[in-house]
Design an enzyme around this catalytic site. Sequence first.
Site, PDB file in Angstrom:
ATOM      1  CB  CYS A  15      34.124 -22.934  24.053  1.00 29.48           C
ATOM      2  SG  CYS A  15      32.840 -23.602  22.903  1.00 29.48           S
TER       3      CYS A  15
ATOM      4  CG  PHE B  56      20.886 -22.033  20.621  1.00 28.73           C
ATOM      5  CD1 PHE B  56      20.309 -21.938  19.300  1.00 28.73           C
ATOM      6  CD2 PHE B  56      19.850 -21.848  21.828  1.00 28.73           C
ATOM      7  CE1 PHE B  56      18.954 -21.146  19.366  1.00 28.73           C
ATOM      8  CE2 PHE B  56      18.697 -21.173  21.670  1.00 28.73           C
ATOM      9  CZ  PHE B  56      18.451 -20.756  20.360  1.00 28.73           C
TER      10      PHE B  56
ATOM     11  CB  SER C   9      22.541 -26.033   9.937  1.00 26.67           C
ATOM     12  OG  SER C   9      23.335 -25.309   8.948  1.00 26.67           O
TER      13      SER C   9
ATOM     14  CE1 TYR D 138      27.657 -26.738  12.932  1.00 28.02           C
ATOM     15  CE2 TYR D 138      27.021 -26.181  10.439  1.00 28.02           C
ATOM     16  CZ  TYR D 138      26.923 -26.081  11.713  1.00 28.02           C
ATOM     17  OH  TYR D 138      25.849 -25.455  12.161  1.00 28.02           O
TER      18      TYR D 138
ATOM     19  CE  LYS E 111      24.502 -28.057  14.121  1.00 28.52           C
ATOM     20  NZ  LYS E 111      24.204 -27.673  15.496  1.00 28.52           N
TER      21      LYS E 111
ATOM     22  CG  LEU F  16      28.828 -11.946   2.832  1.00 30.17           C
ATOM     23  CD1 LEU F  16      30.087 -11.858   2.088  1.00 30.17           C
ATOM     24  CD2 LEU F  16      27.687 -12.276   1.806  1.00 30.17           C
TER      25      LEU F  16
ATOM     26  CB  ILE G  56      33.291 -11.559  -3.899  1.00 32.55           C
ATOM     27  CG1 ILE G  56      32.656 -10.216  -3.312  1.00 32.55           C
ATOM     28  CG2 ILE G  56      31.961 -12.182  -4.405  1.00 32.55           C
ATOM     29  CD1 ILE G  56      32.009  -9.477  -4.143  1.00 32.55           C
TER      30      ILE G  56
ATOM     31  CG  ASP H 235      31.235 -21.591  -0.668  1.00 32.59           C
ATOM     32  OD1 ASP H 235      30.739 -21.780   0.416  1.00 32.59           O
ATOM     33  OD2 ASP H 235      31.332 -20.553  -0.717  1.00 32.59           O
TER      34      ASP H 235
HETATM   35  P1  NAD Z   1      27.567 -19.466  18.706  1.00 36.03           P
HETATM   36  O1  NAD Z   1      28.873 -20.029  18.698  1.00 36.03           O
HETATM   37  O2  NAD Z   1      27.620 -18.115  18.695  1.00 36.03           O
HETATM   38  O3  NAD Z   1      26.840 -20.003  19.995  1.00 36.03           O
HETATM   39  C1  NAD Z   1      26.888 -21.498  20.565  1.00 36.03           C
HETATM   40  C2  NAD Z   1      27.490 -21.322  21.828  1.00 36.03           C
HETATM   41  O4  NAD Z   1      27.417 -22.807  22.281  1.00 36.03           O
HETATM   42  C3  NAD Z   1      28.458 -20.434  22.154  1.00 36.03           C
HETATM   43  O5  NAD Z   1      28.178 -19.518  23.469  1.00 36.03           O
HETATM   44  C4  NAD Z   1      29.379 -21.559  22.721  1.00 36.03           C
HETATM   45  O6  NAD Z   1      30.242 -21.045  24.083  1.00 36.03           O
HETATM   46  C5  NAD Z   1      28.543 -22.794  23.355  1.00 36.03           C
HETATM   47  N1  NAD Z   1      29.044 -23.877  23.388  1.00 36.03           N
HETATM   48  C6  NAD Z   1      29.790 -24.424  22.350  1.00 36.03           C
HETATM   49  N2  NAD Z   1      30.085 -25.848  22.890  1.00 36.03           N
HETATM   50  C7  NAD Z   1      29.535 -25.965  24.041  1.00 36.03           C
HETATM   51  C8  NAD Z   1      29.458 -27.099  24.872  1.00 36.03           C
HETATM   52  N3  NAD Z   1      30.221 -28.292  24.675  1.00 36.03           N
HETATM   53  N4  NAD Z   1      29.061 -27.014  26.153  1.00 36.03           N
HETATM   54  C9  NAD Z   1      28.325 -25.621  26.417  1.00 36.03           C
HETATM   55  N5  NAD Z   1      28.536 -24.602  25.687  1.00 36.03           N
HETATM   56  C10 NAD Z   1      29.095 -25.113  24.330  1.00 36.03           C
HETATM   57  O7  NAD Z   1      26.802 -20.095  17.520  1.00 36.03           O
HETATM   58  P2  NAD Z   1      25.450 -19.503  16.926  1.00 36.03           P
HETATM   59  O8  NAD Z   1      25.480 -18.983  15.630  1.00 36.03           O
HETATM   60  O9  NAD Z   1      24.681 -18.944  18.096  1.00 36.03           O
HETATM   61  O10 NAD Z   1      24.568 -21.010  16.502  1.00 36.03           O
HETATM   62  C11 NAD Z   1      23.811 -21.637  17.683  1.00 36.03           C
HETATM   63  C12 NAD Z   1      23.478 -23.138  16.958  1.00 36.03           C
HETATM   64  O11 NAD Z   1      22.890 -22.831  15.679  1.00 36.03           O
HETATM   65  C13 NAD Z   1      24.714 -24.000  16.928  1.00 36.03           C
HETATM   66  O12 NAD Z   1      24.278 -25.364  17.278  1.00 36.03           O
HETATM   67  C14 NAD Z   1      25.207 -24.003  15.402  1.00 36.03           C
HETATM   68  O13 NAD Z   1      25.548 -25.020  14.770  1.00 36.03           O
HETATM   69  C15 NAD Z   1      23.612 -23.598  14.655  1.00 36.03           C
HETATM   70  N6  NAD Z   1      23.458 -23.033  13.439  1.00 36.03           N
HETATM   71  C16 NAD Z   1      23.951 -21.651  13.406  1.00 36.03           C
HETATM   72  C17 NAD Z   1      24.083 -21.073  11.948  1.00 36.03           C
HETATM   73  C18 NAD Z   1      24.758 -19.610  12.001  1.00 36.03           C
HETATM   74  O14 NAD Z   1      25.037 -19.757  10.779  1.00 36.03           O
HETATM   75  N7  NAD Z   1      25.017 -19.053  12.981  1.00 36.03           N
HETATM   76  C19 NAD Z   1      23.171 -21.717  10.924  1.00 36.03           C
HETATM   77  C20 NAD Z   1      22.763 -22.803  11.231  1.00 36.03           C
HETATM   78  C21 NAD Z   1      22.703 -23.409  12.575  1.00 36.03           C
HETATM   79  C1  WQD Z   2      27.617 -16.901   2.213  1.00 37.73           C
HETATM   80  C2  WQD Z   2      27.717 -16.571   0.840  1.00 37.73           C
HETATM   81  C3  WQD Z   2      30.017 -17.320   0.325  1.00 37.73           C
HETATM   82  C4  WQD Z   2      32.306 -14.973   3.074  1.00 37.73           C
HETATM   83  C5  WQD Z   2      27.513 -21.383   6.410  1.00 37.73           C
HETATM   84  C6  WQD Z   2      27.480 -22.752   6.789  1.00 37.73           C
HETATM   85  C7  WQD Z   2      25.889 -23.353   7.093  1.00 37.73           C
HETATM   86  C8  WQD Z   2      25.379 -22.235   8.168  1.00 37.73           C
HETATM   87  C9  WQD Z   2      25.630 -20.857   7.820  1.00 37.73           C
HETATM   88  C10 WQD Z   2      25.786 -23.227  10.245  1.00 37.73           C
HETATM   89  C11 WQD Z   2      28.373 -17.770   0.016  1.00 37.73           C
HETATM   90  C12 WQD Z   2      29.999 -15.841   0.294  1.00 37.73           C
HETATM   91  C13 WQD Z   2      31.294 -15.746   2.393  1.00 37.73           C
HETATM   92  C14 WQD Z   2      33.384 -14.214   2.247  1.00 37.73           C
HETATM   93  C15 WQD Z   2      31.923 -14.621   0.396  1.00 37.73           C
HETATM   94  N1  WQD Z   2      26.211 -22.332   9.345  1.00 37.73           N
HETATM   95  N2  WQD Z   2      31.089 -15.664   0.945  1.00 37.73           N
HETATM   96  N3  WQD Z   2      33.030 -14.053   1.033  1.00 37.73           N
HETATM   97  O1  WQD Z   2      28.519 -20.973   3.468  1.00 37.73           O
HETATM   98  O2  WQD Z   2      26.067 -20.014   3.110  1.00 37.73           O
HETATM   99  O3  WQD Z   2      26.774 -21.066   5.164  1.00 37.73           O
HETATM  100  O4  WQD Z   2      26.818 -20.491   7.404  1.00 37.73           O
HETATM  101  O5  WQD Z   2      24.935 -23.844  10.324  1.00 37.73           O
HETATM  102  O6  WQD Z   2      26.137 -24.346   7.370  1.00 37.73           O
HETATM  103  O7  WQD Z   2      27.739 -23.564   5.671  1.00 37.73           O
HETATM  104  O8  WQD Z   2      27.486 -18.738   4.736  1.00 37.73           O
HETATM  105  O9  WQD Z   2      28.210 -16.619   5.257  1.00 37.73           O
HETATM  106  O10 WQD Z   2      29.875 -18.334   4.875  1.00 37.73           O
HETATM  107  O11 WQD Z   2      28.497 -17.540   3.077  1.00 37.73           O
HETATM  108  O12 WQD Z   2      32.106 -14.489  -1.005  1.00 37.73           O
HETATM  109  O13 WQD Z   2      34.295 -13.781   2.891  1.00 37.73           O
HETATM  110  O14 WQD Z   2      29.065 -15.461   1.078  1.00 37.73           O
HETATM  111  O15 WQD Z   2      30.813 -18.013  -0.958  1.00 37.73           O
HETATM  112  O16 WQD Z   2      28.086 -17.367  -1.302  1.00 37.73           O
HETATM  113  P1  WQD Z   2      27.224 -20.417   3.898  1.00 37.73           P
HETATM  114  P2  WQD Z   2      28.561 -17.543   4.643  1.00 37.73           P
END
Ligand code: NAD
Ligand code: WQD
Length: 339
Positions: free
Chosen positions: A35, A81, A125, A150, A154, A201, A218, A296
Amino acid sequence: MPTILVTGGAGYIGSHTYIQMIEAGFTPIIFDNFCNSKLSVIERISAITSHPPLLYQGDIRNRAQLDEVFSQHHIDGVIHFAGLKAVGESVAKPIDYYQNNVAGTLTLIQAMQAAHVKKLIFSSSATVYGDPISVPIREDFPTLSATNPYGQSKLMIERMLQDLAHSDPEWSITLLRYFNPIGAHPSGTMGEDPQGIPNNLTPYITQVAVGRRDQVSIFGDDYPTPDGTGVRDYIHVMDLADGHVAALTHKLNEAGVHIYNLGTGQGYSVMQVIRAFEQACGHTIDYQMCARREGDIAQCWSDPKKAARELHWQASRDIKQMAIDGWRWQSNNPEGYPN
Ligand code: NAD
Ligand code: WQD
């Protein structure tokens, strides 16, 4: 070596973790409904590892699809994940987030229980800390202040898993709280590929740098930080992937709940990140100052010492490397993965 089911293994973090698991000798099996990922990532994985991955196209909310995988393989543990991750979208569509993330995890746990698989590593996260009382953030900081669905999803999952481990001491549960993953595989063939307008970002920065978008907005330059822009703990996705291998190696067979921050312990401002990507791509990146983004926080970075002590892991790639690898991916694949 253990066989590990990797839900969401086609996604950004899952696909990089898959590669590092193969390197370390594990047998990962990808389970993903695509997805938020494209099938072509599978070809890229195959090219790097020289083997097509074991792949199931399925949904964690579909018990029958999960049962089929558990019946066909001897699975030792699961890295989970799979989930939805866009903060803004979660505010607009909270039920989708609770359904996919919370209900999906419940179905996965039930399928694991039925298959007598009781070892789980979960993608949590830094968002669970909300606006932290101070920085750096330790794992024992309060987790009550998540401000969006979100983050709530978590937190709910963390709580469910803790209750589960309490009720049945055979479970081994590792909660990995990621800070801000960025960067890409050093090959330049795998990386982050957000659909539509990026929420985060660095994909926004690289899309401006490659000419897909005009300028970075920004979100706020009046925060109480050294240059007024928000500060975060950016971590290279390959370091994050290695953190999962370390958790598999050191915690999978230890019962109980284990919680770790995965971050570098160092904060960088939005301006510093833009400068790092300008260095990497060799030209300026246009930006404009805008209002703060709702929800934020000013600054957030980890205390990563617990992971160093207990997982024998610490991040080794610096912001320069994150920008170089992130830019290599974007410049080689301006439109992301092919369909
Ligand atoms: P992503 O969206 O790239 O990967 C998630 C994958 O899960 C995707 O390939 C999607 O197709 C699959 N998916 C979603 N719902 C599903 C379902 N119901 N059944 C099977 N597959 C499903 O995201 P990511 O950045 O790789 O993040 C992975 C995990 O890490 C997530 O749980 C996310 O919340 C967590 N996380 C991500 C970040 C970040 O900034 N990327 C930060 C903290 C935590
Ligand atoms: C980073 C910094 C923005 C976009 C999010 C989720 C967190 C985790 C990681 C999943 C901040 C600034 C951003 C832009 C900007 N994900 N910014 N212009 O908000 O720290 O965390 O992603 O778990 O849960 O909340 O990450 O990359 O969105 O922002 O100035 O176009 O960049 O204000 O200071 P964030 P981000």
